[in-house]
Design a protein around this motif. Structure first.
Motif, PDB file in Angstrom:
ATOM      1  N   ALA A   1      26.481  30.311  34.309  1.00  0.00           N
ATOM      2  CA  ALA A   1      27.235  29.415  33.440  1.00  0.00           C
ATOM      3  C   ALA A   1      27.592  30.124  32.138  1.00  0.00           C
ATOM      4  O   ALA A   1      26.796  30.878  31.588  1.00  0.00           O
ATOM      5  N   GLY A   2      28.822  29.909  31.691  1.00  0.00           N
ATOM      6  CA  GLY A   2      29.276  30.486  30.433  1.00  0.00           C
ATOM      7  C   GLY A   2      29.774  31.919  30.518  1.00  0.00           C
ATOM      8  O   GLY A   2      30.355  32.427  29.564  1.00  0.00           O
ATOM      9  N   GLU A   3      29.548  32.588  31.617  1.00  0.00           N
ATOM     10  CA  GLU A   3      30.003  33.977  31.785  1.00  0.00           C
ATOM     11  C   GLU A   3      31.533  34.004  31.768  1.00  0.00           C
ATOM     12  O   GLU A   3      32.192  33.124  32.301  1.00  0.00           O
ATOM     13  N   ARG A   4      32.100  35.034  31.151  1.00  0.00           N
ATOM     14  CA  ARG A   4      33.551  35.209  31.117  1.00  0.00           C
ATOM     15  C   ARG A   4      33.891  36.494  31.846  1.00  0.00           C
ATOM     16  O   ARG A   4      33.343  37.553  31.535  1.00  0.00           O
ATOM     17  N   VAL A   5      34.795  36.391  32.815  1.00  0.00           N
ATOM     18  CA  VAL A   5      35.186  37.542  33.621  1.00  0.00           C
ATOM     19  C   VAL A   5      36.701  37.607  33.680  1.00  0.00           C
ATOM     20  O   VAL A   5      37.370  36.585  33.816  1.00  0.00           O
ATOM     21  N   GLU A   6      37.237  38.818  33.545  1.00  0.00           N
ATOM     22  CA  GLU A   6      38.670  39.050  33.675  1.00  0.00           C
ATOM     23  C   GLU A   6      38.923  39.811  34.969  1.00  0.00           C
ATOM     24  O   GLU A   6      38.306  40.850  35.203  1.00  0.00           O
ATOM     25  N   VAL A   7      39.819  39.286  35.793  1.00  0.00           N
ATOM     26  CA  VAL A   7      40.158  39.936  37.058  1.00  0.00           C
ATOM     27  C   VAL A   7      41.652  40.209  37.061  1.00  0.00           C
ATOM     28  O   VAL A   7      42.452  39.288  36.940  1.00  0.00           O
ATOM     29  N   GLU A   8      42.016  41.482  37.169  1.00  0.00           N
ATOM     30  CA  GLU A   8      43.415  41.838  37.374  1.00  0.00           C
ATOM     31  C   GLU A   8      43.578  42.028  38.875  1.00  0.00           C
ATOM     32  O   GLU A   8      43.137  43.022  39.447  1.00  0.00           O
ATOM     33  N   ALA A   9      44.168  41.038  39.526  1.00  0.00           N
ATOM     34  CA  ALA A   9      44.311  41.040  40.979  1.00  0.00           C
ATOM     35  C   ALA A   9      45.765  41.277  41.340  1.00  0.00           C
ATOM     36  O   ALA A   9      46.617  40.437  41.063  1.00  0.00           O
TER      37      ALA A   9
END
Length: 176
Positions: A100-108
């Protein structure tokens, strides 16, 4: 339906060690902490073993790269920035175990290929990507509260991006 816990690859272990090396170089870890965490990384067998080792470190390293060219790759990324590319192939990213609360950026990005991202029931997914002769499909609002926030960017050209939750009928196809 419960998502399988994926085994950690050597590439994922090496990416985690890069993050730890950067943290000790910046003074965010002592050498003793670094040593203990590197041992934990190399002992990790599944993706959930790596998450606590990196959880308190702001990842500023280069994004973890997962590229499939005429192949299919299953990965449970350990970095908060992931670059997934599928060219005549498929990439399956399992982000369903994020806390919970984790921020992830995915360039797909895909070209004549497919990127599938598995997320938890509580994940908030933000789309900032584009499609050109392709398709991007994201789930609706989270069905539980307090999940991670996943920002998805990139471009689908003659390919597709699909973000799925465990209860989706697409989830069973992603793991096969």
């Amino acid at each position: 339906m419960t998502q399988p816990v994926l085994r950690v690859s050597d590439q994922e272990r090496e990416q985690a060690v890069v993050v730890l090396n950067q943290a000790v170089a910046e003074g965010r870890l002592t050498w003793e902490e670094h040593f203990d965490r590197v041992q934990a990384v190399y002992a990790a067998q599944v993706s959930t073993d790596l998450a606590p080792v990196l959880a308190d470190l702001a990842v500023t390293a280069a994004p973890q790269r997962v590229h499939a060219v005429a192949s299919k790759i299953h990965s449970a990324p350990v970095s908060r920035r992931v670059e997934a590319r599928a060219t005549f192939g498929a990439v399956v990213l399992d982000l369903s175990g994020l806390p919970a609360g984790e921020r992830v950026e995915v360039e797909a990005s895909s070209f004549c290929g497919k990127v599938t991202v598995l997320v938890s029931e509580a994940a908030v997914v933000l789309d900032g990507g584009t499609a050109r002769f392709g398709k991007r499909a994201l789930p609706g609002a989270p069905t539980a509260a307090g999940g991670p926030v996943i920002t998805v960017t990139g471009r689908s050209t003659l390919g597709n991006l699909r973000v799925v939750r465990p209860d989706s009928h697409w989830a069973r196809y992603a793991v096969n």
